[in-house]
Design a protein around this motif. Structure first.
Motif, PDB file in Angstrom:
ATOM      1  N   GLU A 275       0.841  -1.200   0.000  1.00 38.16           N
ATOM      2  CA  GLU A 275       0.000   0.000   0.000  1.00 38.16           C
ATOM      3  C   GLU A 275       0.871   1.242   0.000  1.00 38.16           C
ATOM      4  O   GLU A 275       1.875   1.297   0.717  1.00 38.16           O
TER       5      GLU A 275
ATOM      6  N   ASP B 212       1.198  -3.665   9.788  1.00 37.84           N
ATOM      7  CA  ASP B 212       0.803  -2.587  10.702  1.00 37.84           C
ATOM      8  C   ASP B 212       1.763  -2.377  11.862  1.00 37.84           C
ATOM      9  O   ASP B 212       1.394  -1.847  12.908  1.00 37.84           O
TER      10      ASP B 212
ATOM     11  N   ARG C 248      -0.173   0.259  19.996  1.00 37.56           N
ATOM     12  CA  ARG C 248      -1.088   1.246  19.453  1.00 37.56           C
ATOM     13  C   ARG C 248      -1.894   1.962  20.541  1.00 37.56           C
ATOM     14  O   ARG C 248      -1.997   3.179  20.537  1.00 37.56           O
TER      15      ARG C 248
ATOM     16  N   LYS D 159      -2.450  16.343   6.620  1.00 41.12           N
ATOM     17  CA  LYS D 159      -2.335  15.462   7.784  1.00 41.12           C
ATOM     18  C   LYS D 159      -2.295  16.212   9.112  1.00 41.12           C
ATOM     19  O   LYS D 159      -2.992  15.845  10.069  1.00 41.12           O
TER      20      LYS D 159
ATOM     21  N   TYR E   2      -2.753   7.313  10.484  1.00 43.55           N
ATOM     22  CA  TYR E   2      -2.861   6.015   9.816  1.00 43.55           C
ATOM     23  C   TYR E   2      -3.613   5.008  10.691  1.00 43.55           C
ATOM     24  O   TYR E   2      -4.563   4.372  10.249  1.00 43.55           O
TER      25      TYR E   2
ATOM     26  N   LYS F 118      -5.609   5.532  13.190  1.00 43.58           N
ATOM     27  CA  LYS F 118      -6.992   5.956  13.454  1.00 43.58           C
ATOM     28  C   LYS F 118      -7.806   6.074  12.167  1.00 43.58           C
ATOM     29  O   LYS F 118      -8.959   6.461  12.199  1.00 43.58           O
ATOM     30  N   LYS F 119      -7.135   5.831  11.054  1.00 38.64           N
ATOM     31  CA  LYS F 119      -7.777   5.937   9.739  1.00 38.64           C
ATOM     32  C   LYS F 119      -8.432   7.305   9.530  1.00 38.64           C
ATOM     33  O   LYS F 119      -9.568   7.413   9.059  1.00 38.64           O
TER      34      LYS F 119
ATOM     35  N   ASP G 209      -9.133  10.840   7.800  1.00 41.03           N
ATOM     36  CA  ASP G 209      -9.295  11.158   6.393  1.00 41.03           C
ATOM     37  C   ASP G 209      -8.516  12.438   6.084  1.00 41.03           C
ATOM     38  O   ASP G 209      -8.913  13.517   6.484  1.00 41.03           O
TER      39      ASP G 209
END
Lengths: 101, 364
Positions: free
Chosen positions: A6, A73, B42, B77, B237, B239-240, B242
């Motif tokens: 990715e 990850d 994390r 970001k 990243y 926490k995804k 947008d």
């Protein structure tokens, strides 16, 4: 070896059609006991996926400083960096931090 | 994806997920912190990341309860993570702030229009009201128009000067008490270096301040002053979140690019270098014989300025009179030939360089 790669943070722009996710089959190198290391993968990506400005992605034999790499990850700095060995179905993520915020 | 168990194997090279978090000792480490080199998972990362920002806010008394705070939001970001974290902290710690997203539409087709879509999604995702101010409305020119008139050289000067003022004007429209921007530790280290390279003493002393413009109408602060870019991107990243990441289509800023690359090279060898450069910047003492610019207001628009007209009015004058080079380039060199050289050199100092902002980011 099947891998999912990715590209994010703008790196996708260096690839064909700016595609972010690439499911690829990497042929195991003949030397080095047939192991796919990150070092090998980087040169494979450069040869097979990068369409323009490879210097935005690579510097010397590693990623350009400021490009983050995660293997399944997990920060590659915890996985051995360039020497990390990949396994079947691993997911490798590359994210550039170099774009404006 | 993380199928391997936490077997604690010490065999080199360690596989992803084989190391434990040094903080909780339970979960697999997910990243190495550049600031401390700790390996953490994390969940612990989220806690530490948010708590450090909270501590920065508290220790520097960045906000007071009841304040209206405009978050400079580019869709990139840093500002996306800032909007997310700040609204979380505001809830968790009862800061009592009214938060707003404030975006500047420079009028760059294929770049800003796309990133503004991201900000519009953030408005809904985080439930923060959004205000967009445009160069077209404020100045009568979009960046696309300006580039058509002046070409690809110097356009960043216009953009930087206009953006700084546009943020202030937008914040005034929102009746904001403060503006926060997403400048991170890497950005600040880079700016310290740039100011040294340019000999810009006024900015060198100011660029490490966590809050600036307290004497002006709307102070600005940088809650990410001590936050590493790597961690911001990792946070986004995991926490995804947008966010939008494309370089501005109008010319990369080469000089800043070199400084940036240098900082990143240093970070790879010794991640602490970033905090150390900031510390060096903070500890510079300006000799008392150095003349510092005096602040006044622009005769035409009333914006803060050290000269009769503010930089935006000078640039706008040039554009409207078909002399776009007006106000561009080395005001210092020009001043030397002037009979009143010393005075003008002194005055021009504060105006020469906010101009070189990183694209998609806001200036100091």
């Amino acid at each position: 070896m099947h891998l999912t790669l990715e590209f994010g943070g703008g790196l996708e722009l260096l690839l064909e059609n700016s595609t972010k996710v690439h499911k690829v089959e990497v042929t195991t190198p003949k030397d080095g006991q047939g192991k796919v290391t990150m070092k090998f993968l980087l040169s494979w990506v450069k040869e097979n996926l990068i369409k323009e400005r490879p210097e935005m992605f690579l510097k010397a034999d590693s990623v350009r400083p400021g490009v983050l790499v995660l293997i399944n990850d997990c920060d590659w700095e915890l996985c051995g960096g360039l020497d990390a060995e990949l396994e079947e179905k691993d997911v490798v993520v590359f994210i550039s931090t170099l774009h404006g915020g | 994806m993380d199928s391997s168990a936490t077997d604690g194997a010490r065999l080199p090279p360690p596989r992803a997920g084989s190391r434990l978090c040094v903080r909780c000792g339970e979960r697999k480490a997910a990243l190495k912190r550049p600031k401390t080199l700790e390996q953490i998972c994390r969940e612990c990362f989220y806690i530490i990341f948010e708590d450090e920002i909270h501590q920065t806010i508290v220790q520097n008394s960045l906000f007071k309860a009841g304040e209206r705070v405009a978050i400079g939001a580019s869709g990139g970001k840093d500002s996306t993570v800032l909007a997310y974290v700040l609204s979380e902290l505001n809830r968790q710690h009862n800061y009592g702030l009214d938060l707003f997203l404030l975006s500047v539409d420079e009028g760059i087709t294929g770049y800003r229009d796309d990133s503004l879509e991201t900000v519009k999604r953030n408005e809904i995702q985080y439930g923060l009201p959004l205000k967009i101010v445009s160069y077209k409305d404020l100045y009568g020119w979009t960046m696309d128009d300006i580039v058509k008139a002046i070409g690809l050289k110097n356009n960043c000067t216009f953009c930087g000067v206009f953006r700084r003022q546009a943020l202030d004007r937008g914040a005034a429209l929102l009746k904001a008490d403060k503006i926060v921007t997403g400048h991170n530790a890497d950005d600040i280290a880079e700016t310290v270096l740039l100011n040294i390279l340019r000999g810009d003493i006024a900015r060198l002393s100011r660029c490490t301040f966590i809050t600036t413009g307290e004497d002006g109408p709307i102070p600005r602060c940088k809650p990410f002053k001590y936050t590493y870019e790597k961690e911001i991107v990792m946070y986004a990243y995991f926490k995804k979140l947008d966010y939008f990441s494309t370089e501005c289509i109008y010319s990369p800023n080469a000089y800043r690019g070199f400084a940036r690359e240098f900082i990143k090279d240093l970070e790879r060898m010794r991640p602490r270098a970033i905090l150390d450069i900031i510390k060096s910047g903070e500890n510079f003492r300006i000799s008392t014989t150095t003349r510092m610019p005096e602040q006044g207001t622009c005769e035409r628009c009333g914006y803060i300025s050290s000269q009769k007209l503010c930089k935006a009015c000078v640039l706008l004058d040039g554009l409207n009179r078909g002399l776009p080079k007006l106000g561009i380039g080395s005001t210092k060199a020009g001043a030397r030939a002037d009979s009143d050289g010393k005075q003008r050199t002194k005055r021009s100092e504060r105006n020469t360089s906010s101009l070189q902002g990183k694209h998609g980011n806001f200036d100091f």
